[in-house]
Design a protein around this motif. Sequence first.
Motif, PDB file in Angstrom:
ATOM      1  N   ILE A   1       0.840  -1.210   0.000  1.00 41.44           N
ATOM      2  CA  ILE A   1       0.000   0.000   0.000  1.00 41.44           C
ATOM      3  C   ILE A   1       0.865   1.245   0.000  1.00 41.44           C
ATOM      4  N   LYS A   2       1.961   1.245   0.757  1.00 39.89           N
ATOM      5  CA  LYS A   2       2.841   2.403   0.803  1.00 39.89           C
ATOM      6  C   LYS A   2       3.490   2.669  -0.551  1.00 39.89           C
TER       7      LYS A   2
ATOM      8  N   ILE B   1      -6.378   5.150  -0.605  1.00 38.52           N
ATOM      9  CA  ILE B   1      -5.174   4.399  -0.237  1.00 38.52           C
ATOM     10  C   ILE B   1      -4.833   4.628   1.232  1.00 38.52           C
ATOM     11  N   ARG B   2      -4.972   5.890   1.689  1.00 44.41           N
ATOM     12  CA  ARG B   2      -4.694   6.178   3.099  1.00 44.41           C
ATOM     13  C   ARG B   2      -5.659   5.401   4.007  1.00 44.41           C
ATOM     14  N   GLN B   3      -6.903   5.312   3.545  1.00 47.93           N
ATOM     15  CA  GLN B   3      -7.882   4.550   4.318  1.00 47.93           C
ATOM     16  C   GLN B   3      -7.427   3.100   4.472  1.00 47.93           C
ATOM     17  N   GLU B   4      -6.987   2.520   3.360  1.00 44.89           N
ATOM     18  CA  GLU B   4      -6.522   1.135   3.421  1.00 44.89           C
ATOM     19  C   GLU B   4      -5.279   1.016   4.285  1.00 44.89           C
ATOM     20  N   LEU B   5      -4.351   1.986   4.149  1.00 44.88           N
ATOM     21  CA  LEU B   5      -3.131   1.959   4.962  1.00 44.88           C
ATOM     22  C   LEU B   5      -3.476   2.041   6.443  1.00 44.88           C
ATOM     23  N   HIS B   6      -4.391   2.975   6.761  1.00 43.06           N
ATOM     24  CA  HIS B   6      -4.819   3.139   8.150  1.00 43.06           C
ATOM     25  C   HIS B   6      -5.440   1.850   8.679  1.00 43.06           C
ATOM     26  N   LYS B   7      -6.245   1.236   7.855  1.00 42.47           N
ATOM     27  CA  LYS B   7      -6.934   0.022   8.273  1.00 42.47           C
ATOM     28  C   LYS B   7      -5.943  -1.100   8.568  1.00 42.47           C
ATOM     29  N   PHE B   8      -5.007  -1.309   7.648  1.00 43.18           N
ATOM     30  CA  PHE B   8      -4.072  -2.411   7.849  1.00 43.18           C
ATOM     31  C   PHE B   8      -3.050  -2.095   8.936  1.00 43.18           C
ATOM     32  N   GLU B   9      -2.710  -0.806   9.117  1.00 44.20           N
ATOM     33  CA  GLU B   9      -1.869  -0.451  10.252  1.00 44.20           C
ATOM     34  C   GLU B   9      -2.611  -0.734  11.560  1.00 44.20           C
ATOM     35  N   GLY B  10      -3.911  -0.514  11.527  1.00 47.55           N
ATOM     36  CA  GLY B  10      -4.718  -0.855  12.691  1.00 47.55           C
ATOM     37  C   GLY B  10      -4.715  -2.352  12.949  1.00 47.55           C
TER      38      GLY B  10
END
Length: 552
Positions: A363-364, A410-419
């Motif tokens: 994602i990054k 993309i940030r939403q997905e990044l935030h989700k998977f970081e969570g």
Amino acid sequence: MSWGLELWDQYENVGGHTQKGIDFCEKFTNFLRERSAVEQEYAKSLKRLVRSFQPKKKEEDEYQFTWARGFVDMVKEIHDLAGQHEVIAENLQGTVSRDLHNLVSELKQERKKHLQEGAKLQEQLRQNAQALERSKKQYEKAFKDSEKAMDNYRKADADINLSRAEVEKNRIVMTQKAQSCEECKNEYASVLQQFNTSQQEHFYTLMPQVFQQIQDMEERRIHKIQECIQQCSEIEKNVIPIINTCIEGMAKASASINSAQDSRLVIDRYKSGFTIPQDIAFEDLSVTGGNIENHNNTSKSQSLPNTVKAATVTGKAKKRGGIFGLFGSSKIIGLLVDDQKEDFSDLPPNQRRRKLQQKIDVIKKEMAKEQAEREGMLKLKDVYANNPALGDPNMLDKKVEENAQKLDAIRQELHKFEGYLADCEGKRRNSMSGDSIHSSDSGHQALQVSAPSTPQQQHNVYAPIDGDEDGDEFADTEIDGDQEFPVIGTCRALYPFEAMNEGSVPMGENEEMQILEEDQGDGWTRVRKSDGVEGFVPSSYVQCHYYGQDQV
């Protein structure tokens, strides 16, 4: 050293020798062509071998080990080595062989010319020799006739029976024959002198010139062969440093293999994260009253692996509420295609953590690509704004906005998977001024997502928020209206925004509001409207002015 003087009588042998030299050049040319074919076929076979042993997509995990990467590096060096053999083939065929082929054509024409000139000189000398022979024969015949006529006259003059007229006739014949013999003698002497002169010129001037030309041609051929052999050695010599580099690369590939690192990787890859089962306690049936079924259930419950318990927890799923459902349906094509569960909760803890980290890295990379594209479009827009003749800057607005929406997704997905990752690691984080946001999604972290960013601004940091410790029941987001927040600045709405979720407030374009809490990295800013209503608005939708500083 001249062939014209040393080999003056070996004209035929010299001609045959030069033909053998040309035949040798053709043989050398054929050798180079076949050698090039061998090198080309060898390079082709090496490259085909390399292709057949290239890592396949399904084997990517295996090639994370140093021994596998070392093998791949060695194979890459073999590919480069094959390229050097192609260079040898191309240079041999394209340079040396072509030069030799051209030389053979030139030598054939030149040899033919010299041999024709030599044959012409030889024919002239032969004709002069034949003329001399004819002149000599005529002189011999005339001399014999003169001698015979003189004998006849002497006999007639001594014979008293012959008349005076017959004697005079024999005298006249004798005189004519003698005169004819003298003319033939003079002719023979003249022809002989001419022959000797032409013969001297033939053997000392004309033919030596022809021999010298043939000798020069032959020496040029020999020099060219020397040059071609030297070129072959130079071609080989030039690729040796690169071949040595390939060999050194193979040695480095060997040195890069680390058994301890590979052993550590095996642990990281297959470690489940579960604790080793403890000893099962002895159950005294006399104490439990002989309840064998209860005893078995207790033993089973103690020996159940954590994965089973985790699967029971993840079986529950409740829909997230609050402002975090704003873009809950957004998906990034290519990022969520997975045969496993989205949060990898069906994997052991350690494996889950590894998969989540890989997902975050992907994602990054996608985010970095979109951000680079956005920067390029913004720079181009500035160029158009400074020089309208190059283009209309407004025509890029739609693309910039689409890019901003992609970035937010993309940030939403990044935030989700970081969570997910933080939940897997057992970390807890705060969000939105410490308000707890819970979700019923199998005990995993709830997520904050931003509204679509605008062409003027984008925020990159999102803070994941843990669920409660039980991970079983979660509540929707609530904003504590009793908490007092000091006003730290003002803001103006750049775009209209409709509040579709609890906790957010609507706003109209150019609406002025007070800032109660700045963006904590989650893409939201707490504001107070003129009517006293408080809530969150997308940070990228407002232009902020903080007391004591300017910030857009």
